[in-house]
Design a protein around this motif. Structure first.
Motif, PDB file in Angstrom:
ATOM      1  N   SER A  58       0.849  -1.194   0.000  1.00  0.00           N
ATOM      2  CA  SER A  58       0.000   0.000   0.000  1.00  0.00           C
ATOM      3  C   SER A  58       0.885   1.244   0.000  1.00  0.00           C
ATOM      4  N   LEU A  59       0.295   2.382  -0.363  1.00  0.00           N
ATOM      5  CA  LEU A  59       1.059   3.635  -0.345  1.00  0.00           C
ATOM      6  C   LEU A  59       1.577   3.915   1.065  1.00  0.00           C
ATOM      7  N   GLU A  60       0.753   3.629   2.070  1.00  0.00           N
ATOM      8  CA  GLU A  60       1.179   3.855   3.460  1.00  0.00           C
ATOM      9  C   GLU A  60       2.404   3.006   3.792  1.00  0.00           C
ATOM     10  N   GLU A  61       2.389   1.756   3.352  1.00  0.00           N
ATOM     11  CA  GLU A  61       3.532   0.867   3.618  1.00  0.00           C
ATOM     12  C   GLU A  61       4.785   1.345   2.883  1.00  0.00           C
ATOM     13  N   ILE A  62       4.602   1.831   1.656  1.00  0.00           N
ATOM     14  CA  ILE A  62       5.741   2.358   0.894  1.00  0.00           C
ATOM     15  C   ILE A  62       6.324   3.581   1.604  1.00  0.00           C
ATOM     16  N   ALA A 115       8.153   9.937   3.100  1.00  0.00           N
ATOM     17  CA  ALA A 115       6.885  10.540   2.676  1.00  0.00           C
ATOM     18  C   ALA A 115       6.762  10.657   1.161  1.00  0.00           C
ATOM     19  N   GLU A 116       7.893  10.784   0.458  1.00  0.00           N
ATOM     20  CA  GLU A 116       7.841  10.925  -1.000  1.00  0.00           C
ATOM     21  C   GLU A 116       7.716   9.589  -1.719  1.00  0.00           C
ATOM     22  N   GLY A 117       7.729   8.503  -0.945  1.00  0.00           N
ATOM     23  CA  GLY A 117       7.662   7.177  -1.569  1.00  0.00           C
ATOM     24  C   GLY A 117       8.994   6.788  -2.175  1.00  0.00           C
ATOM     25  N   ILE A 118       8.950   6.086  -3.291  1.00  0.00           N
ATOM     26  CA  ILE A 118      10.175   5.615  -3.951  1.00  0.00           C
ATOM     27  C   ILE A 118      10.828   6.775  -4.712  1.00  0.00           C
ATOM     28  N   VAL A 119      12.084   7.059  -4.384  1.00  0.00           N
ATOM     29  CA  VAL A 119      12.821   8.103  -5.108  1.00  0.00           C
ATOM     30  C   VAL A 119      14.126   7.565  -5.707  1.00  0.00           C
ATOM     31  N   ASP A 120      14.412   6.277  -5.446  1.00  0.00           N
ATOM     32  CA  ASP A 120      15.641   5.674  -5.964  1.00  0.00           C
ATOM     33  C   ASP A 120      15.428   4.161  -6.015  1.00  0.00           C
ATOM     34  N   LEU A 121      16.319   3.464  -6.706  1.00  0.00           N
ATOM     35  CA  LEU A 121      16.267   2.007  -6.702  1.00  0.00           C
ATOM     36  C   LEU A 121      16.441   1.497  -5.271  1.00  0.00           C
ATOM     37  N   VAL A 122      15.650   0.501  -4.905  1.00  0.00           N
ATOM     38  CA  VAL A 122      15.781  -0.135  -3.586  1.00  0.00           C
ATOM     39  C   VAL A 122      15.907  -1.645  -3.822  1.00  0.00           C
ATOM     40  N   PRO A 123      16.432  -2.373  -2.827  1.00  0.00           N
ATOM     41  CA  PRO A 123      16.656  -3.807  -3.055  1.00  0.00           C
ATOM     42  C   PRO A 123      15.362  -4.592  -3.275  1.00  0.00           C
ATOM     43  N   GLY A 124      15.436  -5.505  -4.234  1.00  0.00           N
ATOM     44  CA  GLY A 124      14.367  -6.470  -4.489  1.00  0.00           C
ATOM     45  C   GLY A 124      15.010  -7.714  -5.061  1.00  0.00           C
ATOM     46  N   TYR A 125      14.506  -8.883  -4.714  1.00  0.00           N
ATOM     47  CA  TYR A 125      15.116 -10.141  -5.164  1.00  0.00           C
ATOM     48  C   TYR A 125      16.596 -10.186  -4.804  1.00  0.00           C
ATOM     49  N   GLY A 126      16.948  -9.568  -3.669  1.00  0.00           N
ATOM     50  CA  GLY A 126      18.312  -9.687  -3.164  1.00  0.00           C
ATOM     51  C   GLY A 126      19.318  -8.669  -3.658  1.00  0.00           C
ATOM     52  N   ARG A 127      18.874  -7.701  -4.478  1.00  0.00           N
ATOM     53  CA  ARG A 127      19.821  -6.693  -4.970  1.00  0.00           C
ATOM     54  C   ARG A 127      19.052  -5.486  -5.500  1.00  0.00           C
ATOM     55  N   ARG A 128      19.757  -4.369  -5.629  1.00  0.00           N
ATOM     56  CA  ARG A 128      19.169  -3.208  -6.294  1.00  0.00           C
ATOM     57  C   ARG A 128      19.214  -3.410  -7.804  1.00  0.00           C
ATOM     58  N   GLY A 129      18.168  -2.944  -8.484  1.00  0.00           N
ATOM     59  CA  GLY A 129      18.157  -3.017  -9.943  1.00  0.00           C
ATOM     60  C   GLY A 129      17.680  -4.335 -10.515  1.00  0.00           C
ATOM     61  N   ALA A 130      17.205  -5.253  -9.658  1.00  0.00           N
ATOM     62  CA  ALA A 130      16.708  -6.544 -10.158  1.00  0.00           C
ATOM     63  C   ALA A 130      15.380  -6.345 -10.879  1.00  0.00           C
ATOM     64  N   VAL A 131      15.181  -7.081 -11.953  1.00  0.00           N
ATOM     65  CA  VAL A 131      13.949  -6.958 -12.739  1.00  0.00           C
ATOM     66  C   VAL A 131      13.017  -8.135 -12.439  1.00  0.00           C
ATOM     67  N   SER A 132      11.747  -7.971 -12.794  1.00  0.00           N
ATOM     68  CA  SER A 132      10.760  -9.022 -12.579  1.00  0.00           C
ATOM     69  C   SER A 132      10.546  -9.832 -13.868  1.00  0.00           C
ATOM     70  N   HIS A 133       9.569 -10.726 -13.817  1.00  0.00           N
ATOM     71  CA  HIS A 133       9.202 -11.524 -14.989  1.00  0.00           C
ATOM     72  C   HIS A 133       8.736 -10.652 -16.155  1.00  0.00           C
TER      73      HIS A 133
END
Length: 371
Positions: free
Chosen positions: A42-46, A52-70
């Motif tokens: 949710s936006l609150e969780e983000i 407060a500004e939410g996502i402003v840069d790459l953050v870790p996902g799938y164990g690293r920054r910059g990882a892509v999804s399916h």
């Protein structure tokens, strides 16, 4: 840049096209990587996690920054399938949806197998890229759609009730067929979307997205590309939700400063037409690519799809050089993305020299087998 199929490409045209192809694929991948770590939050969780500004840069996902999804994995196989379709055209076998379906089945194999099978030369080079064998939360509709060899069609689509954005999010490459007429681009994207997403909202959103990218890749403004797309989809049964969503996006631009609440309103229930509308809106109001992508991913809906769709538009519009270099430096699979983008640009501008009547390059046919 009104390029026709048999056009002779000047050097400047080739360079512009290559930059837009690279921009589209890298932009979609960067948007995916930005949104994937917060997908479904949710936006609150983000805001709680990242400010407060939410996502402003790459953050870790799938164990690293910059990882892509399916979504990025499938977009790469869309490109691979389009190149293979062009190569197979020499044989007289010309049915691009079948070539795309074969490419998507190669993706499905990456989700089942431990790694590439070097013995299967007919798979081409992309299916031998080991990093693509990571399983990145593929939507159930994709695993069902490509779970067997039967190809979904408009007459008999896979998952007729599936209205999610995943098919649209793999459809940017269709828009890069700048030598094709726009209505043919729409038709191909729609037919390929029906292989996994049988609801008209999903496959028409994929067609509309491809048409907008097509306009941008030919040098049109985003507003003009959207207006042309509205005219293209208006003739198709079931278009109204998609047309209404695009009109809603255009109207929202005039409603003051962009906010996460406005993006969330456009996203709605998270179905394909809402994500398409949000992507168009974020691309229209963005001060630059970074701003547009951050705006696209900070909401309660499918953030990876929103980022991928927005990134594809901004990359097609502005070209590769407008993308944030620091994000590209961390982007998973960037060498593969660039190699594939350049192969696509070369195939579309110099295909006959690579595998035409006058002769063929054995190296090219090893990369993109006709089988």
């Amino acid at each position: 840049m009104g390029v026709t199929a048999g056009a002779v490409w000047g050097r400047a045209e080739q360079q512009d096209f290559r930059s837009r192809v690279r921009g589209t694929l890298l932009g979609a991948a960067v948007g995916d990587a930005l949104g994937a770590p917060v997908d479904g939050l949710s936006l609150e969780e983000i805001q709680e996690a990242y400010g407060a500004e939410g996502i402003v840069d790459l953050v870790p996902g799938y164990g690293r920054r910059g990882a892509v999804s399916h979504l990025t994995q499938l977009t790469l196989f869309s490109v691979d399938g389009l190149i293979r379709a062009q190569v197979r055209r020499d044989t007289g076998a010309w049915h691009p949806p079948t070539d795309l379906h074969r490419a998507y089945l190669r993706w499905a194999a990456t989700q089942r197998d431990w790694g590439p099978d070097e013995r299967r030369k007919e798979d081409g080079w992309l299916a031998r890229e080991e990093w693509l064998y990571a399983r990145r939360d593929p939507a159930r509709s994709l695993l069902i759609g490509f779970g067997d060899d039967t190809m979904g069609t408009l007459d008999a689509p896979k998952s007729p009730g599936e209205a999610g954005p995943e098919a649209a999010a793999r459809s940017a490459p269709f828009g890069l067929l700048v030598g094709w007429e726009p209505q043919l681009v729409v038709q191909l994207a729609v037919e390929c979307a029906a292989q996994t997403h049988g609801h008209p909202v999903a496959y028409l959103a994929a067609g509309a997205y491809a048409a907008i990218v097509h306009g941008l890749a030919r040098g049109e403004s985003l507003d003009a590309a959207v207006q042309q797309t509205l005219a293209l989809v208006a003739a198709r049964p079931g278009h109204q939700p998609v047309s209404d969503a695009l009109q809603h996006a255009l109207g929202a631009v005039r409603q003051g400063m962009p906010t996460p609440a406005r993006v969330a309103e456009l996203v709605g229930a998270g179905t394909a037409e809402g994500l398409l509308a949000a992507a168009v809106y974020c691309a229209l109001v963005s001060e630059d690519v970074r701003h547009g992508l951050c705006l696209a991913v900070s909401h309660d809906g499918p953030s990876a799809a929103a980022g991928a769709l927005t990134g594809g538009l901004l990359g097609a519009l502005h070209g590769e050089t407008a993308l944030p270099p620091a994000w590209l430096a961390e982007l998973e699979g960037r060498p593969t993305l660039l190699e594939l983008a350049d192969d696509f640009a070369m195939e579309m501008t110099q295909g006959p020299a690579l595998h035409g009547p006058a002769g063929s390059s054995p190296g090219w046919l090893a990369r993109y087998p006709r089988g």
